[in-house]
Design an enzyme around this catalytic site. Structure first.
Site, short mmCIF file in Angstrom:
data_model
loop_
_atom_site.label_atom_id
_atom_site.label_comp_id
_atom_site.label_asym_id
_atom_site.label_seq_id
_atom_site.Cartn_x
_atom_site.Cartn_y
_atom_site.Cartn_z
N SER A 165 89.11 33.71 41.98
CA SER A 165 87.67 33.76 41.78
C SER A 165 87.22 32.65 40.84
CB SER A 165 87.27 35.14 41.25
OG SER A 165 85.89 35.27 41.14
N ASP B 246 80.33 32.26 42.96
CA ASP B 246 81.62 31.97 42.36
C ASP B 246 82.58 31.54 43.47
OD1 ASP B 246 82.16 34.37 43.60
OD2 ASP B 246 82.87 35.40 41.80
N ASP C 76 85.09 32.77 45.28
CA ASP C 76 85.34 33.57 46.49
C ASP C 76 84.08 34.29 46.96
OD1 ASP C 76 85.38 35.27 44.26
OD2 ASP C 76 86.76 36.69 45.20
N ASP D 217 82.14 36.62 46.19
CA ASP D 217 81.80 38.05 46.17
C ASP D 217 80.74 38.33 45.11
OD1 ASP D 217 83.46 37.62 44.00
OD2 ASP D 217 84.71 39.37 44.34
#
Length: 474
Positions: A109, A253, A255, A257
């Protein structure tokens, strides 16, 4: 038959795996975790054939770690659907959509480049934590007591069509009014999904213009690690919003999510206010439904839910805990001030992409700007934003205990669901240890009193610094 010596694996956290490359996480450990995860889930399902979906972010280390994980899974006799380069929510979607017994995303992340990790879910994209199987996976990975089965097969699946269709189902494109939106993918995994959504919006004749910056996935992160919660990282999106006179801005960010929003003035909108805004939008469409939120910043969300006749459900911070509470309570929406937003119709999982689509629809349906929608929240319940501190060898539990003792004579309302929350009526704070980084995190809020907020923020920051904590927000 290959035998495995017992080893210690230290990269398991409360609800995922996160470690420093070459120190606590490498291909050898990733293989053992993948094999243990597959064996654990396979034994529970007792299916003749079973599949686990696997994806990876854009970090250079992610591809080799993914290959090791897949090797471990297939050696456990479980088939793999390899999604290629993905964001975490794509794994969540695919796990349920393809009826897999589990899913793994290789990602760190927003952590530094020398870190990586694994985010895992069980069947139906259910969270897995130390209490729901992660401890058993760790024990099995450490022991190396693996069973032998015929090797599973690997299927490559590059198509995102089903996932994109699911995202688009959350909005009515006929309601969208002309908007200009800045999308900052931070050179992470978001770019291809944004492109696919843009194609769908164009095909639907939606009057939405996307201006994409730091768009190309690049694991060297030439513009810095994509972590929009760091104040210094917010300038790029803010400046682009102002330069293009956009209606709002979005930053992801690595990734994706997590979704971070900026209004037309370039102002960064704290995540807790976005939770309140989306809670209000859902409750207006679906009265009396349950909204789940975390203990860090609560005043505004609780006020919104109470005012609209919804049901408020508090959960410990972290995706594993929020998702479980949402399932238990059949909640329609859940949100964290850290910019994770969860949706019942997305298998109770978090999605960064659904957020900006919903906000675009909300601005269109209300005719209001993002600033107008959140200004009242901010005025009524000002907050400090999350303040992060490195411990420098000091003990987090000791610092939290000393801070509680400092206010003992004031008899505040106390909650220890997640760290320490003390509520004094006119103001409150939450101090907790991070589950993913060696930090303690402080949040302070007040009931409409900015001066009191500033005073208490200064006091608490001073206290933490006097006890060895150093600010990590720079």
């Amino acid at each position: 038959m290959k035998t495995f010596e017992p080893i210690a694996i230290t990269c398991f956290k409360a609800y995922d795996v996160r470690g420093e490359l070459g120190v606590s996480l490498d291909e050898r450990i990733a293989y053992r975790i993948g094999r243990a995860f597959a064996q654990f889930l396979g034994e529970q399902t007792c299916q003749d054939t079973a599949t686990i979906v696997v994806g990876a972010d854009i970090r250079p280390s992610s591809e080799t770690l993914k290959a090791a994980v897949i090797d471990g899974i297939t050696d456990a006799g479980i088939d793999v659907i390899d999604l290629g380069m993905t964001g975490t929510e794509e794994v969540y979607f695919a796990t349920s959509h393809y009826q897999a017994i589990g899913g793994i995303e290789i990602t760190a992340s927003h952590n530094p480049i020398n870190y990586n990790g694994l985010k895992m879910v069980r069947e139906h994209s259910r969270p897995i934590s130390a209490d729901t199987g992660l401890a058993q996976v760790q024990a099995l990975a450490e022991s190396g007591q693996f069973t032998t089965r015929p090797k599973g097969k690997i299927t490559q699946l590059a198509s995102k069509d089903a996932y994109i269709a699911k995202l688009m189902s959350f909005i009515d494109t006929t309601k969208l009014r002309p908007q200009k939106i800045i999308i900052n993918s931070g050179n992470g995994a978001a770019g291809p999904v944004v492109d696919a959504l843009e194609s769908q919006l164009i095909a639907a004749n939606a009057p939405i213009e996307l201006i994409k910056i730091h768009h190309t996935p690049d694991g060297s992160f030439p513009n810095g690690i994509p972590n929009p919660m760091i104040i210094a990282n917010q300038a790029t999106t803010r400046d682009a919003v102002l330069a293009h006179q956009a209606d709002f801005g979005v930053a992801f960010d690595g990734d994706f999510d997590r979704c971070f929003l900026f209004d037309a003035n370039g102002r960064f909108i704290e995540g807790s206010y976005v939770v309140g805004m989306l809670a209000e939008a859902f409750l207006q469409k679906h009265p009396k439904q349950t909204i789940v939120y975390d203990p860090r910043v609560i005043y505004n969300t609780e006020n919104v839910v109470s005012r609209l006749g919804g049901v408020a459900a508090l959960s410990k911070s972290g995706h594993s805990f929020i998702k479980q509470v949402m399932r238990d309570e059949q909640a329609i929406y859940g949100g964290e001030m850290s910019a994770h937003h969860y949706f019942k119709e997305f298998f109770y999982c978090d999605s960064g992409m659904i957020v900006w689509l919903l906000v675009s629809e909300l601005l269109s349906s209300t005719g209001k700007s993002l600033a107008t929608l959140v200004d009242d929240y901010i005025a009524k319940f000002p907050s400090s934003g999350e303040l992060n501190f490195r411990l420098g060898g000091h003990d987090a539990t000791s610092i939290i205990t000393k801070l509680e003792q400092l206010f003992a004579n004031e008899n505040p309302s106390k909650n220890t669901l997640d760290g320490l929350s003390l509520d004094f009526g006119k103001w409150r704070f939450n101090l907790r240890s991070s589950n993913t980084e060696p930090l303690i995190r402080l949040n302070i809020e007040s009931r409409g009193d900015k001066a009191l907020l500033a005073q208490k923020t200064a006091e608490l920051v001073s206290f933490l610094q006097q006890h060895g904590a150093a600010s990590a927000d720079h």
